[in-house]
Scaffold this active site. Sequence first.
Site, PDB file in Angstrom:
ATOM      1  N   CYS A 139      -3.153   8.275   7.291  1.00 14.32           N
ATOM      2  CA  CYS A 139      -3.826   6.904   7.470  1.00 14.32           C
ATOM      3  C   CYS A 139      -4.222   6.336   8.712  1.00 14.32           C
ATOM      4  O   CYS A 139      -3.474   6.435   9.737  1.00 14.32           O
ATOM      5  CB  CYS A 139      -2.893   5.839   6.582  1.00 14.32           C
ATOM      6  SG  CYS A 139      -3.406   4.168   6.453  1.00 14.32           S
ATOM      7  N   HIS A 180      -1.912   3.344   9.440  1.00 13.95           N
ATOM      8  CA  HIS A 180      -0.368   3.459   9.512  1.00 13.95           C
ATOM      9  C   HIS A 180       0.162   4.711   9.390  1.00 13.95           C
ATOM     10  O   HIS A 180       1.572   4.907   9.540  1.00 13.95           O
ATOM     11  CB  HIS A 180       0.116   2.993   7.814  1.00 13.95           C
ATOM     12  CG  HIS A 180      -0.374   1.840   7.759  1.00 13.95           C
ATOM     13  ND1 HIS A 180      -1.357   1.309   6.757  1.00 13.95           N
ATOM     14  CD2 HIS A 180       0.089   0.396   8.132  1.00 13.95           C
ATOM     15  CE1 HIS A 180      -1.396  -0.033   6.763  1.00 13.95           C
ATOM     16  NE2 HIS A 180      -0.452  -0.765   7.738  1.00 13.95           N
ATOM     17  N   HIS A 195      -9.243   0.676   6.913  1.00 13.47           N
ATOM     18  CA  HIS A 195      -8.236   1.209   6.339  1.00 13.47           C
ATOM     19  C   HIS A 195      -8.201   2.210   5.071  1.00 13.47           C
ATOM     20  O   HIS A 195      -8.679   2.081   4.056  1.00 13.47           O
ATOM     21  CB  HIS A 195      -7.166   0.109   5.737  1.00 13.47           C
ATOM     22  CG  HIS A 195      -5.963   0.334   5.333  1.00 13.47           C
ATOM     23  ND1 HIS A 195      -5.107  -0.521   4.760  1.00 13.47           N
ATOM     24  CD2 HIS A 195      -5.115   1.380   5.560  1.00 13.47           C
ATOM     25  CE1 HIS A 195      -3.909   0.149   4.491  1.00 13.47           C
ATOM     26  NE2 HIS A 195      -3.834   1.063   4.827  1.00 13.47           N
ATOM     27  N   HIS A 238      -4.474   3.792  -2.507  1.00 17.84           N
ATOM     28  CA  HIS A 238      -4.734   3.348  -1.115  1.00 17.84           C
ATOM     29  C   HIS A 238      -5.893   2.830  -1.020  1.00 17.84           C
ATOM     30  O   HIS A 238      -7.044   3.394  -1.683  1.00 17.84           O
ATOM     31  CB  HIS A 238      -4.368   4.621  -0.383  1.00 17.84           C
ATOM     32  CG  HIS A 238      -4.151   4.137   1.127  1.00 17.84           C
ATOM     33  ND1 HIS A 238      -5.442   3.977   1.983  1.00 17.84           N
ATOM     34  CD2 HIS A 238      -3.442   4.099   1.835  1.00 17.84           C
ATOM     35  CE1 HIS A 238      -4.932   3.770   3.017  1.00 17.84           C
ATOM     36  NE2 HIS A 238      -3.676   3.579   3.246  1.00 17.84           N
ATOM     37  N   GLU A 281       0.709  -1.109   0.002  1.00 12.53           N
ATOM     38  CA  GLU A 281       0.052   0.121   0.120  1.00 12.53           C
ATOM     39  C   GLU A 281       0.744   1.196  -0.243  1.00 12.53           C
ATOM     40  O   GLU A 281       1.728   1.275   0.633  1.00 12.53           O
ATOM     41  CB  GLU A 281      -0.832   0.153   1.272  1.00 12.53           C
ATOM     42  CG  GLU A 281      -2.025  -0.882   1.288  1.00 12.53           C
ATOM     43  CD  GLU A 281      -1.723  -1.968   2.087  1.00 12.53           C
ATOM     44  OE1 GLU A 281      -0.980  -1.963   2.968  1.00 12.53           O
ATOM     45  OE2 GLU A 281      -2.563  -3.064   2.176  1.00 12.53           O
ATOM     46  N   LYS A 282       0.505   2.086  -0.724  1.00 12.50           N
ATOM     47  CA  LYS A 282       1.046   3.430  -0.717  1.00 12.50           C
ATOM     48  C   LYS A 282       0.707   4.479   0.160  1.00 12.50           C
ATOM     49  O   LYS A 282      -0.655   4.622   0.105  1.00 12.50           O
ATOM     50  CB  LYS A 282       1.285   3.998  -2.181  1.00 12.50           C
ATOM     51  CG  LYS A 282       1.984   2.851  -3.153  1.00 12.50           C
ATOM     52  CD  LYS A 282       3.104   2.516  -2.834  1.00 12.50           C
ATOM     53  CE  LYS A 282       3.947   1.462  -3.555  1.00 12.50           C
ATOM     54  NZ  LYS A 282       4.857   0.805  -3.219  1.00 12.50           N
ATOM     55  N   HIS A 283       1.470   5.446   0.712  1.00 20.69           N
ATOM     56  CA  HIS A 283       1.008   6.242   1.719  1.00 20.69           C
ATOM     57  C   HIS A 283       1.482   7.527   1.723  1.00 20.69           C
ATOM     58  O   HIS A 283       1.014   8.565   2.040  1.00 20.69           O
ATOM     59  CB  HIS A 283       1.129   5.772   3.448  1.00 20.69           C
ATOM     60  CG  HIS A 283       0.420   4.621   3.610  1.00 20.69           C
ATOM     61  ND1 HIS A 283       1.138   3.355   3.296  1.00 20.69           N
ATOM     62  CD2 HIS A 283      -0.525   4.507   4.199  1.00 20.69           C
ATOM     63  CE1 HIS A 283       0.178   2.503   3.891  1.00 20.69           C
ATOM     64  NE2 HIS A 283      -0.885   3.217   4.364  1.00 20.69           N
TER      65      HIS A 283
END
Length: 113
Positions: free
Chosen positions: A101, A104, A50, A44, A15-17
Amino acid sequence: MGINEYLKTADAGKEKHVPEISVAECNSCGGLRVRVIVGKEVLHPSTPEHSIKTIAIYGVTNEAKIDQLAVFQLGDENTKPLVRASIVKDKYAKLLATSYCNLHGLWENSLEL
């Protein structure tokens, strides 16, 4: 402890944040169009468990003054983590963006103008 200790700047998982910032001339507004997306190539997730909750954009002047330019609150589901704003041209030397996020934490990126 300061907030800087919690900021993350590099994606490690699938996953990209990290918020990606792009800027283009705005002919209609005379300024700059700023686009921030989380997960340019792999979006995302957007589920209640999430999701990206907020994206914020800041401008940094040549005198190192930071202005909050925009804050976007995103929904839990069916929300693409992509926002756009128009800003004054030639006022900022750098843009910062953060994304939060709910699973995260807080992520940051910057772009020199």
